[in-house]
Design a protein around this motif. Structure first.
Motif, mmCIF file in Angstrom:
data_model
loop_
_atom_site.group_PDB
_atom_site.id
_atom_site.type_symbol
_atom_site.label_atom_id
_atom_site.label_comp_id
_atom_site.label_asym_id
_atom_site.label_seq_id
_atom_site.Cartn_x
_atom_site.Cartn_y
_atom_site.Cartn_z
ATOM 1 N N GLU A 27 3.091 -10.383 8.525
ATOM 2 C CA GLU A 27 4.269 -11.214 8.774
ATOM 3 C C GLU A 27 5.376 -10.404 9.444
ATOM 4 O OE1 GLU A 27 5.736 -13.334 5.414
ATOM 5 O OE2 GLU A 27 3.755 -14.025 4.791
ATOM 6 N N LEU A 28 5.564 -9.172 8.998
ATOM 7 C CA LEU A 28 6.645 -8.342 9.533
ATOM 8 C C LEU A 28 6.313 -7.830 10.938
ATOM 9 C CD1 LEU A 28 7.491 -6.420 6.250
ATOM 10 C CD2 LEU A 28 8.855 -8.208 7.369
ATOM 11 N N VAL A 29 5.028 -7.629 11.205
ATOM 12 C CA VAL A 29 4.617 -7.261 12.564
ATOM 13 C C VAL A 29 4.848 -8.438 13.500
ATOM 14 C CG1 VAL A 29 2.645 -6.685 14.041
ATOM 15 C CG2 VAL A 29 2.957 -5.492 11.858
ATOM 16 N N ALA A 30 4.459 -9.644 13.063
ATOM 17 C CA ALA A 30 4.650 -10.846 13.885
ATOM 18 C C ALA A 30 6.122 -11.122 14.115
ATOM 19 C CB ALA A 30 3.995 -12.047 13.201
ATOM 20 N N ALA A 31 6.969 -10.753 13.162
ATOM 21 C CA ALA A 31 8.411 -10.967 13.302
ATOM 22 C C ALA A 31 9.080 -9.898 14.152
ATOM 23 C CB ALA A 31 9.060 -10.998 11.921
ATOM 24 N N GLY A 32 8.309 -8.900 14.589
ATOM 25 C CA GLY A 32 8.871 -7.868 15.451
ATOM 26 C C GLY A 32 9.643 -6.794 14.710
ATOM 27 N N LEU A 33 9.409 -6.662 13.398
ATOM 28 C CA LEU A 33 10.131 -5.666 12.608
ATOM 29 C C LEU A 33 9.319 -4.395 12.389
ATOM 30 C CD1 LEU A 33 11.685 -8.051 9.934
ATOM 31 C CD2 LEU A 33 12.787 -7.086 11.970
ATOM 32 N N LEU A 34 7.998 -4.518 12.490
ATOM 33 C CA LEU A 34 7.097 -3.375 12.367
ATOM 34 C C LEU A 34 6.186 -3.301 13.581
ATOM 35 C CD1 LEU A 34 5.763 -3.308 8.671
ATOM 36 C CD2 LEU A 34 7.215 -1.594 9.784
ATOM 37 N N VAL A 35 5.752 -2.086 13.893
ATOM 38 C CA VAL A 35 4.804 -1.874 14.989
ATOM 39 C C VAL A 35 3.613 -1.106 14.444
ATOM 40 C CG1 VAL A 35 4.414 -0.765 17.219
ATOM 41 C CG2 VAL A 35 6.625 -1.836 16.738
ATOM 42 N N ARG A 36 2.401 -1.638 14.691
ATOM 43 C CA ARG A 36 1.185 -0.916 14.315
ATOM 44 C C ARG A 36 0.718 -0.105 15.513
ATOM 45 N NH1 ARG A 36 -0.951 -5.718 11.444
ATOM 46 N NH2 ARG A 36 -1.213 -5.216 9.233
ATOM 47 N N GLU A 37 0.384 1.145 15.289
ATOM 48 C CA GLU A 37 -0.186 1.992 16.335
ATOM 49 C C GLU A 37 -1.534 2.494 15.852
ATOM 50 O OE1 GLU A 37 2.313 4.972 17.977
ATOM 51 O OE2 GLU A 37 4.052 3.637 18.160
ATOM 52 N N HIS A 38 -2.574 2.108 16.563
ATOM 53 C CA HIS A 38 -3.935 2.434 16.134
ATOM 54 C C HIS A 38 -4.103 3.938 15.993
ATOM 55 C CE1 HIS A 38 -8.191 1.837 15.554
ATOM 56 N NE2 HIS A 38 -8.455 2.735 16.500
ATOM 57 N N GLY A 39 -4.587 4.347 14.821
ATOM 58 C CA GLY A 39 -4.851 5.763 14.569
ATOM 59 C C GLY A 39 -3.629 6.557 14.150
ATOM 60 N N ARG A 40 -2.443 5.944 14.216
ATOM 61 C CA ARG A 40 -1.212 6.667 13.866
ATOM 62 C C ARG A 40 -0.516 6.095 12.649
ATOM 63 N NH1 ARG A 40 3.178 7.071 17.509
ATOM 64 N NH2 ARG A 40 3.726 8.900 16.260
ATOM 65 N N GLY A 41 -0.560 4.780 12.488
ATOM 66 C CA GLY A 41 0.103 4.186 11.334
ATOM 67 C C GLY A 41 1.062 3.079 11.730
ATOM 68 N N MET A 42 2.043 2.843 10.859
ATOM 69 C CA MET A 42 3.010 1.767 11.078
ATOM 70 C C MET A 42 4.412 2.360 11.187
ATOM 71 S SD MET A 42 1.552 -1.080 8.437
ATOM 72 C CE MET A 42 1.578 0.104 7.087
ATOM 73 N N PHE A 43 5.201 1.769 12.105
ATOM 74 C CA PHE A 43 6.522 2.317 12.397
ATOM 75 C C PHE A 43 7.551 1.198 12.475
ATOM 76 C CE2 PHE A 43 3.261 5.050 14.068
ATOM 77 C CZ PHE A 43 3.675 6.328 13.720
ATOM 78 N N VAL A 44 8.789 1.542 12.172
ATOM 79 C CA VAL A 44 9.884 0.587 12.299
ATOM 80 C C VAL A 44 10.072 0.250 13.769
ATOM 81 C CG1 VAL A 44 12.344 0.184 11.896
ATOM 82 C CG2 VAL A 44 11.003 1.522 10.244
ATOM 83 N N ALA A 45 10.106 -1.039 14.081
ATOM 84 C CA ALA A 45 10.211 -1.490 15.470
ATOM 85 C C ALA A 45 11.609 -1.224 16.019
ATOM 86 C CB ALA A 45 9.897 -2.980 15.545
ATOM 87 N N PRO A 46 11.741 -1.183 17.351
ATOM 88 C CA PRO A 46 13.079 -1.064 17.942
ATOM 89 C C PRO A 46 13.960 -2.232 17.517
ATOM 90 C CG PRO A 46 11.367 -0.720 19.600
ATOM 91 C CD PRO A 46 10.682 -1.219 18.361
ATOM 92 N N GLU A 47 15.264 -1.992 17.449
ATOM 93 C CA GLU A 47 16.180 -3.055 17.056
ATOM 94 C C GLU A 47 16.135 -4.202 18.051
ATOM 95 O OE1 GLU A 47 20.092 -1.583 16.550
ATOM 96 O OE2 GLU A 47 19.584 -0.296 14.840
ATOM 97 N N LYS A 48 16.290 -5.426 17.544
ATOM 98 C CA LYS A 48 16.333 -6.583 18.425
ATOM 99 C C LYS A 48 17.681 -6.654 19.141
ATOM 100 C CE LYS A 48 12.999 -9.547 16.100
ATOM 101 N NZ LYS A 48 12.675 -10.929 15.709
ATOM 102 N N ILE A 49 17.646 -7.189 20.362
ATOM 103 C CA ILE A 49 18.866 -7.441 21.096
ATOM 104 C C ILE A 49 19.447 -8.743 20.563
ATOM 105 C CG2 ILE A 49 19.886 -7.768 23.368
ATOM 106 C CD1 ILE A 49 18.597 -4.997 22.831
#
Length: 280
Positions: free
Chosen positions: A55-77
């Motif tokens: 849900e948080l990835v779809a909302a643009g708050l988290l980013v999944r990077e294959h082989g690296r993990g999950m990261f906080v997404a860039p702030e929304k404009i």
């Protein structure tokens, strides 16, 4: 774990809130714990954590990077709509906006654009496609259709280096006065996804705008596609006469019109499908 099992939805909601707290305590680009670590930390199952993260990835708050993990997404404009005197004036949006010209040509209006601009389908328009960027990151794709007769000699350089409405006013003596704008959700195509650097079928906001001059003549029809994961609009409505006294009328970026495209022009009014109207 099925959603009809008692407590499943609540567990997922609590897991989502807990991960959201982790996100809010970090900066864009920071890593968050793995799904396995979150299961241990929150005391819930792997499917529950995964559903919350999805849900948080779809909302643009988290980013999944294959082989690296999950990261906080860039702030929304964030774009605010601010009400005053039964109208909405719009302040500056965040970030440094720039443009990259994708296409610039003159062609016949055609039936649909001709109807929008109240001109013959055989008459010529200037068609412009631009990629809008914020702090160097792609944010939106704009498709502009301008009556060619109103802008003789309009060059690609003008569009890349200056403010369109300023050029219309100072060079072509066209004073834009009002715009009616609709906003609705959509998804990006494969070609749009490549330009915006997002996955195909990612959520987006579609803006359609018809701009008229002081005489009520349609000047420009625009449709723009904004990244749904990086752009949002917030309405701040003052429900009383104190709005004017509070000084809420401010110049700046109007929704769907990145800064620099109306900064020096005349007032604009825009509306969404939900009948939110704005003007300054």
């Amino acid at each position: 774990m099925a959603d009809d099992v008692p407590g499943t939805v609540l567990k997922r909601e609590r897991a989502r809130d807990a991960v959201l707290e982790l996100i809010e305590s970090r900066s864009p680009g920071d890593a968050i714990p793995s799904e396995r670590a979150l299961c241990t930390l929150l005391g819930v199952s792997r499917p529950t954590v995964r559903a919350a993260i999805d849900e948080l990835v779809a909302a643009g708050l988290l980013v999944r990077e294959h082989g690296r993990g999950m990261f906080v997404a860039p702030e929304k404009i964030t774009q605010e709509l601010v009400s005053a005197d039964l109208a909405l004036s719009v302040p500056q949006a965040a970030g440094a906006w720039s443009s990259r010209l994708l296409e610039f040509t003159t062609l016949q209006a055609g039936a649909r654009v001709g109807r929008k601009l109240r001109m013959s389908p055989a008459e010529e328009i200037v068609y412009v496609a631009r990629l809008r960027l914020v702090d160097g990151a792609p944010m939106a794709i704009e498709h502009l259709h301008i009556r060619a007769a109103l802008v003789p000699g309009l060059s690609a350089q003008e569009l890349e280096n200056g403010d369109l409405y300023e050029h219309l006013r100072d060079t072509h003596h066209v004073h834009v006065h009002e715009a009616v704008q609709a906003i609705e959700p959509t998804v990006v195509t494969r070609a749009e996804a490549r330009l915006l650097e997002v996955p195909e079928l990612s959520p987006a906001l579609l803006f359609e705008r018809l701009t008229s001059d002081t005489g009520g003549r349609p000047v420009e029809y625009v449709h723009s596609l904004y990244r749904g994961d990086r752009y949002r609009i917030v309405s701040r409505l003052a429900l009383g006469p104190a709005a004017a006294a509070a000084g809420l009328v401010r110049d700046g970026h109007h929704p769907g019109i990145p800064p620099g495209d109306f900064a020096h022009g005349d007032p604009i009014t825009s509306s969404t499908r939900g009948d939110i109207q704005s003007g300054s």
